[in-house]
Design a protein around this motif. Structure first.
Motif, short mmCIF file in Angstrom:
data_model
loop_
_atom_site.label_atom_id
_atom_site.label_comp_id
_atom_site.label_asym_id
_atom_site.label_seq_id
_atom_site.Cartn_x
_atom_site.Cartn_y
_atom_site.Cartn_z
N GLY A 83 0.79 -1.24 0.00
CA GLY A 83 0.00 0.00 0.00
C GLY A 83 0.81 1.28 0.00
N ILE A 84 2.15 1.15 -0.29
CA ILE A 84 3.02 2.35 -0.37
C ILE A 84 3.22 2.68 -1.85
N ILE A 85 2.69 3.80 -2.26
CA ILE A 85 2.73 4.16 -3.69
C ILE A 85 3.50 5.47 -3.84
N ILE A 86 4.48 5.48 -4.74
CA ILE A 86 5.25 6.70 -5.00
C ILE A 86 4.91 7.26 -6.38
N ILE A 87 4.70 8.56 -6.42
CA ILE A 87 4.49 9.26 -7.70
C ILE A 87 5.75 10.08 -7.93
N LEU A 166 -0.26 4.72 1.90
CA LEU A 166 0.72 5.81 2.05
C LEU A 166 1.09 6.27 0.64
N LEU A 167 0.82 7.53 0.37
CA LEU A 167 1.07 8.09 -0.96
C LEU A 167 2.24 9.07 -0.87
N ILE A 168 3.27 8.83 -1.68
CA ILE A 168 4.45 9.71 -1.70
C ILE A 168 4.37 10.55 -2.98
N VAL A 199 3.20 11.68 2.03
CA VAL A 199 4.46 12.43 2.15
C VAL A 199 4.52 13.35 0.95
N TYR A 200 4.62 14.65 1.21
CA TYR A 200 4.54 15.64 0.14
C TYR A 200 5.88 16.35 0.03
N ILE A 201 6.53 16.21 -1.15
CA ILE A 201 7.82 16.87 -1.39
C ILE A 201 7.59 17.95 -2.44
#
Length: 511
Positions: A83-87, A166-168, A199-201
């Motif tokens: 469920g950890i997805i990175i964009i 969790l969305l990065i 997590v917002y960068i």
């Protein structure tokens, strides 16, 4: 139970013996949005690549806990299953596939016999796009039919489809308009309400302040602070990121503006996809020696098309004349433009600025290789000296000039592109979105360099979507709207409101 969805403890990562991360801690609860802040090269993207298993378990030190249990992911597939997805900053879409096919890529529903269930895919894709406020997107058309902003939101649609816990989001708004950014922030608020952690960068600290609950700052691979956003503001975030107060975002350096050095006459560009439509419509302007000329305008105003046509890099049909120091010059190709005294740092450094397979040093000297050639060989010592000087001149952070250019942060890649173009010794330097995806400290260094170059008599054209930036560094501002020149202002007492009024075709167009 700690109440945390995910905890990263003492994360350390080295490249060629050089520490990129040095004992970073990060913990996030369900429904919480963490702003991960730091200058270019601070280690933000590296930390997220550890979390998403781009760097698999075993290639770094420390511990990751998910729901209190150790996570030892070996691949992105493992973290996505958890469920950890990175964009990523670079979109991972396949241009030729349809919007629906991209949203389901790797997770396609099938019918008995293994055929893809297109009706189900298209229906679900349409539902997702409604959530993303993109009801006008046709899910059966190729994704290449849509612009960068739409593609960024479609990328987020892919993540929604994967049931992210969790969305990065790594620089998710770099290519979005103000309206699209509002949609993005609204989507994140909805996800938080449903218990999804984010997590917002982003280097756009106003967005970070608007959406994040907690701010985690890292600097030079070290954890600096974790602070609730209620106790922070943009200035405090900047101070923690840079290790110093940035009281002045825009440096000042007196520079003399001389005679007219360049003239663009009647530049017109036609849309490559709709040949009857003009993207730039009969634009003429002058540029003086040592002047910084900002070009402002709303998205689609024709700014990039104008400067790429002047440089001979526009992909469609165009016409017009370019004059330099009183002579008409041939700028029909980038090579002829460089010979004439022009240099362009392009908007899209990933595709048009760097050569991904080459090292930092090789990228820097690429445009002037003949300078180091001795008969049929390259004088490596001479080239290495020049590379060292450029790295020092631009305060470029790299462990070694031999590192792949892709190992550098976005801001340092941008400095390498700048170094490459400055080596050509231009009379006119064109900068298209020079600080896009670049942090506050690196922005300041780029502005300072621009002022130093102007003081040396180099004339600069800067295209920027950030009005504050245009007003912060320009001597004069051209405003474009719908392909036409709508304003030409001396930057004295000029306000964002005046520029916007000109961009939409209202107000006095000269100042």
């Amino acid at each position: 139970m700690s109440g945390y969805l995910l905890e990263m403890k003492g994360i350390a990562k080295r490249f060629d013996g050089v520490p990129a991360l040095d004992g970073i801690d990060l913990a996030i609860r369900p429904g919480e949005c963490i702003g991960l802040c730091g200058e270019n090269g601070a280690g933000k993207s590296t930390l997220m690549k550890v979390l998403s298993a781009v760097y698999p378990h075993g290639t770094w030190d420390g511990e990751i806990l998910l729901d209190g249990q150790p996570l030892r992911a070996q691949s992105i597939r493992d973290t996505e299953d958890a469920g950890i997805i990175i964009i990523h900053q670079e979109l991972m879409l396949v241009p030729e596939l349809t919007v629906a096919e991209n949203i389901f890529l790797g997770n396609e529903p099938t019918l008995p016999g293994g055929r893809l269930n297109y009706p189900a895919m298209n229906r679900r894709a349409e539902e997702i796009l409604r959530e993303l406020k993109l009801p006008d997107v046709n899910v059966v058309l190729p994704v290449k039919n849509y612009g960068g902003g739409h593609q960024q939101l479609i990328e987020i649609g892919k993540a929604l489809n994967k049931k992210a816990r969790l969305l990065i989001l790594d620089e998710p708004s770099a290519s979005l308009t103000a309206a699209e950014i509002e949609v993005l922030l609204e989507i994140i608020r909805d996800l938080k309400a449903k218990g999804v952690a984010c997590v917002y960068i982003s280097h756009k600290l106003e967005e970070v302040a608007a959406i994040c609950d907690t701010i985690v700052v890292i600097r030079d691979g070290k954890h600096i602070a974790t602070t609730p956003m209620q106790q922070m503001n943009v200035d405090r975030i900047i101070a923690q990121m840079c290790g110093r107060e940035m009281n002045q975002l825009y440096p000042t350096l007196p520079h003399e503006i001389g005679e007219v050095v360049m003239e663009a006459r009647h530049i017109t560009c036609w849309d490559p996809d709709q040949p009857l439509r003009k993207k730039v419509d009969d634009v003429s302007f002058q540029l003086r020696r040592g002047e910084i000329l900002g070009i402002a305008g709303l998205v689609g105003a024709g700014r990039t098309e104008l400067v790429t046509a002047i440089y001979g890099a526009y992909e469609g049909a165009y016409e017009g004349e370019v004059w330099l120091e009183g002579q008409r010059v041939n700028t029909s190709t980038p090579l002829k433009s460089i010979d004439a005294g022009f240099a362009l740092v392009p908007e899209d450094r990933k595709h048009h600025g760097i050569v991904r397979d080459l090292s930092v040093g090789e990228n820097i000297t690429l445009s002037v290789l003949e300078r180091y050639s001795r008969l049929s060989r390259i004088d490596g010592n001479l080239e290495a000296r020049e590379i060292g000087e450029q790295i020092k001149r631009l305060a470029l952070k790299t462990a070694s000039p031999g590192l792949p250019i892709t190992a550098l942060s976005g801001g340092n890649q941008q400095k390498a592109v700048l170094a490459k173009m400055l080596l050509t010794g231009p009379k006119v330097l064109i900068l298209d979105e020079p600080t896009r995806g670049v942090d506050v400290g690196a922005k300041f260094e780029i502005y300072k360099l621009m002022l130093e170059l102007a003081a040396q008599g180099i004339s600069i054209i800067m295209v920027s979507s950030e009005l504050a930036e245009v007003l912060g560094v320009s001597d004069r501002v051209l405003v474009m709207g719908e392909g036409k020149l709508r304003g030409d202002f001396v930057n004295q007492g000029l306000t964002q409101e005046m520029v916007l009024a000109a961009a939409i075709g209202q107000g006095n167009n000269h100042g």
